[in-house]
Design a protein around this motif. Sequence first.
Motif, mmCIF file in Angstrom:
data_model
loop_
_atom_site.group_PDB
_atom_site.id
_atom_site.type_symbol
_atom_site.label_atom_id
_atom_site.label_comp_id
_atom_site.label_asym_id
_atom_site.label_seq_id
_atom_site.Cartn_x
_atom_site.Cartn_y
_atom_site.Cartn_z
ATOM 1 N N LEU A 1 -47.789 49.527 35.154
ATOM 2 C CA LEU A 1 -46.827 48.928 36.082
ATOM 3 C C LEU A 1 -45.671 49.879 36.377
ATOM 4 O O LEU A 1 -45.283 50.079 37.535
ATOM 5 N N ILE A 2 -45.117 50.462 35.313
ATOM 6 C CA ILE A 2 -43.988 51.386 35.496
ATOM 7 C C ILE A 2 -44.403 52.584 36.340
ATOM 8 O O ILE A 2 -43.703 52.990 37.281
ATOM 9 N N ALA A 3 -45.575 53.157 36.010
ATOM 10 C CA ALA A 3 -46.060 54.322 36.757
ATOM 11 C C ALA A 3 -46.332 53.966 38.212
ATOM 12 O O ALA A 3 -46.070 54.765 39.128
ATOM 13 N N GLY A 4 -46.836 52.752 38.450
ATOM 14 C CA GLY A 4 -47.113 52.328 39.817
ATOM 15 C C GLY A 4 -45.846 52.231 40.644
ATOM 16 O O GLY A 4 -45.785 52.727 41.776
ATOM 17 N N PHE A 5 -44.822 51.594 40.084
ATOM 18 C CA PHE A 5 -43.559 51.458 40.820
ATOM 19 C C PHE A 5 -42.895 52.813 41.040
ATOM 20 O O PHE A 5 -42.381 53.098 42.126
ATOM 21 N N ILE A 6 -42.920 53.657 39.997
ATOM 22 C CA ILE A 6 -42.301 54.986 40.132
ATOM 23 C C ILE A 6 -43.023 55.805 41.203
ATOM 24 O O ILE A 6 -42.393 56.481 42.020
ATOM 25 N N SER A 7 -44.357 55.734 41.200
ATOM 26 C CA SER A 7 -45.143 56.510 42.170
ATOM 27 C C SER A 7 -44.795 56.121 43.597
ATOM 28 O O SER A 7 -44.621 56.986 44.471
ATOM 29 N N VAL A 8 -44.673 54.822 43.844
ATOM 30 C CA VAL A 8 -44.368 54.366 45.203
ATOM 31 C C VAL A 8 -42.934 54.717 45.592
ATOM 32 O O VAL A 8 -42.683 55.271 46.670
ATOM 33 N N PHE A 9 -41.990 54.420 44.697
ATOM 34 C CA PHE A 9 -40.584 54.673 45.026
ATOM 35 C C PHE A 9 -40.300 56.168 45.194
ATOM 36 O O PHE A 9 -39.652 56.575 46.162
ATOM 37 N N VAL A 10 -40.785 56.961 44.251
ATOM 38 C CA VAL A 10 -40.560 58.413 44.355
ATOM 39 C C VAL A 10 -41.287 58.972 45.572
ATOM 40 O O VAL A 10 -40.782 59.848 46.282
ATOM 41 N N GLY A 11 -42.494 58.443 45.816
ATOM 42 C CA GLY A 11 -43.249 58.899 46.987
ATOM 43 C C GLY A 11 -42.500 58.611 48.273
ATOM 44 O O GLY A 11 -42.486 59.430 49.203
ATOM 45 N N MET A 12 -41.876 57.440 48.350
ATOM 46 C CA MET A 12 -41.090 57.115 49.543
ATOM 47 C C MET A 12 -39.926 58.065 49.715
ATOM 48 O O MET A 12 -39.637 58.523 50.833
ATOM 49 N N ILE A 13 -39.261 58.383 48.597
ATOM 50 C CA ILE A 13 -38.118 59.302 48.663
ATOM 51 C C ILE A 13 -38.569 60.683 49.136
ATOM 52 O O ILE A 13 -37.938 61.308 50.000
ATOM 53 N N LEU A 14 -39.700 61.150 48.580
ATOM 54 C CA LEU A 14 -40.216 62.472 48.968
ATOM 55 C C LEU A 14 -40.640 62.515 50.434
ATOM 56 O O LEU A 14 -40.574 63.561 51.081
ATOM 57 N N LYS A 15 -41.089 61.366 50.915
ATOM 58 C CA LYS A 15 -41.501 61.297 52.324
ATOM 59 C C LYS A 15 -40.312 61.087 53.261
ATOM 60 O O LYS A 15 -40.451 61.096 54.479
ATOM 61 N N GLY A 16 -39.134 60.861 52.664
ATOM 62 C CA GLY A 16 -37.944 60.669 53.483
ATOM 63 C C GLY A 16 -37.718 59.235 53.921
ATOM 64 O O GLY A 16 -36.857 58.971 54.769
ATOM 65 N N ALA A 17 -38.495 58.298 53.354
ATOM 66 C CA ALA A 17 -38.306 56.886 53.705
ATOM 67 C C ALA A 17 -37.222 56.296 52.821
ATOM 68 O O ALA A 17 -37.294 56.400 51.597
ATOM 69 N N PRO A 18 -36.202 55.689 53.385
ATOM 70 C CA PRO A 18 -35.101 55.131 52.582
ATOM 71 C C PRO A 18 -35.563 53.927 51.770
ATOM 72 O O PRO A 18 -36.266 53.043 52.277
ATOM 73 N N LEU A 19 -35.162 53.887 50.494
ATOM 74 C CA LEU A 19 -35.523 52.749 49.638
ATOM 75 C C LEU A 19 -34.879 51.461 50.128
ATOM 76 O O LEU A 19 -35.370 50.368 49.835
ATOM 77 N N SER A 20 -33.782 51.605 50.878
ATOM 78 C CA SER A 20 -33.096 50.417 51.399
ATOM 79 C C SER A 20 -33.998 49.624 52.348
ATOM 80 O O SER A 20 -33.781 48.426 52.577
ATOM 81 N N SER A 21 -35.033 50.297 52.881
ATOM 82 C CA SER A 21 -35.934 49.596 53.803
ATOM 83 C C SER A 21 -36.751 48.522 53.088
ATOM 84 O O SER A 21 -37.292 47.614 53.724
ATOM 85 N N LEU A 22 -36.814 48.636 51.743
ATOM 86 C CA LEU A 22 -37.550 47.624 50.969
ATOM 87 C C LEU A 22 -36.777 46.313 50.878
ATOM 88 O O LEU A 22 -37.335 45.297 50.448
ATOM 89 N N ASN A 23 -35.505 46.368 51.249
ATOM 90 C CA ASN A 23 -34.689 45.144 51.249
ATOM 91 C C ASN A 23 -35.069 44.306 52.470
ATOM 92 O O ASN A 23 -34.352 44.228 53.475
ATOM 93 N N ASN A 24 -36.237 43.699 52.353
ATOM 94 C CA ASN A 24 -36.809 42.953 53.477
ATOM 95 C C ASN A 24 -37.329 41.606 52.967
ATOM 96 O O ASN A 24 -38.512 41.472 52.628
ATOM 97 N N PRO A 25 -36.463 40.617 52.864
ATOM 98 C CA PRO A 25 -36.860 39.308 52.322
ATOM 99 C C PRO A 25 -38.055 38.690 53.039
ATOM 100 O O PRO A 25 -38.900 38.050 52.409
ATOM 101 N N ALA A 26 -38.130 38.883 54.359
ATOM 102 C CA ALA A 26 -39.235 38.291 55.117
ATOM 103 C C ALA A 26 -40.581 38.850 54.653
ATOM 104 O O ALA A 26 -41.559 38.111 54.505
#
Length: 258
Positions: free
Chosen positions: A9-34
Amino acid sequence: MEKSTVIGLIAGFISVFVGMILKGAPLSSLNNPAAFLIIIGGTFSCLFNAFPMAMVAKLPKLFKLLFRAEAEGGKVETVKLFVELSQLARREGILALESKVAEIEDPFFKNGLSMVIDGMDPDFVSDVLDAELSVMEERHAEARSILTQAGTYAPTLGVLGAVVGLIAALADLSDVNKLGHAISAAFIATILGIFTGYVIWLPFANKLKVKSANEVAYKRMIIEGILSLQAGDSPTAIQAKLMVFIPQSERGELAEEG
């Protein structure tokens, strides 16, 4: 605790979050309640539609199993117990095993040993234990199908979430800057759907399958031991039969004692 589940679980979340950062996608975009509502709420609503309430209510228990580590050395200790029971039966008779029944915690083991002590026919004992094992396998398959189905629903709901987001984005084309942000946000549901489906639900279902296979193998060893005990096999013969169920790396302790 099952460390592999926590690590995964930890590795999965880290892989996605770090991958987004490396790709230049802001983590703030995950703040999407809908998006979270569509994926998480939608997945659970699908489960309620697909399964009876009695099965859905088992989900908390399934999660506990995923985080519960299997006891180490259980098979080795069981072989030792069968050898001890065999020695006692050869010295004092099969009825002497009655004093040991209360010490056994496994209901499957206890039931089989009780039938042997009661003098039931070996074929009857074998049939009863095999039937109980088959029912257990069916029950396990039924339970993990909940997670398997969740793993198939989530990615599709991700597509649904993306379509809903695109409808909202294309509803107002007056502001090009907002349009780009809205289209980007629309695909958050797809990310969540694929992530939960292929990183959480389906792997969890497979882990339950592995755990079930291990339990079935353990109970088959118990059946073999009980039938050998009933047949009056020697302690050495019983140990030799049950050793085939023990991984090669764990046989050293038994070999040294033998």
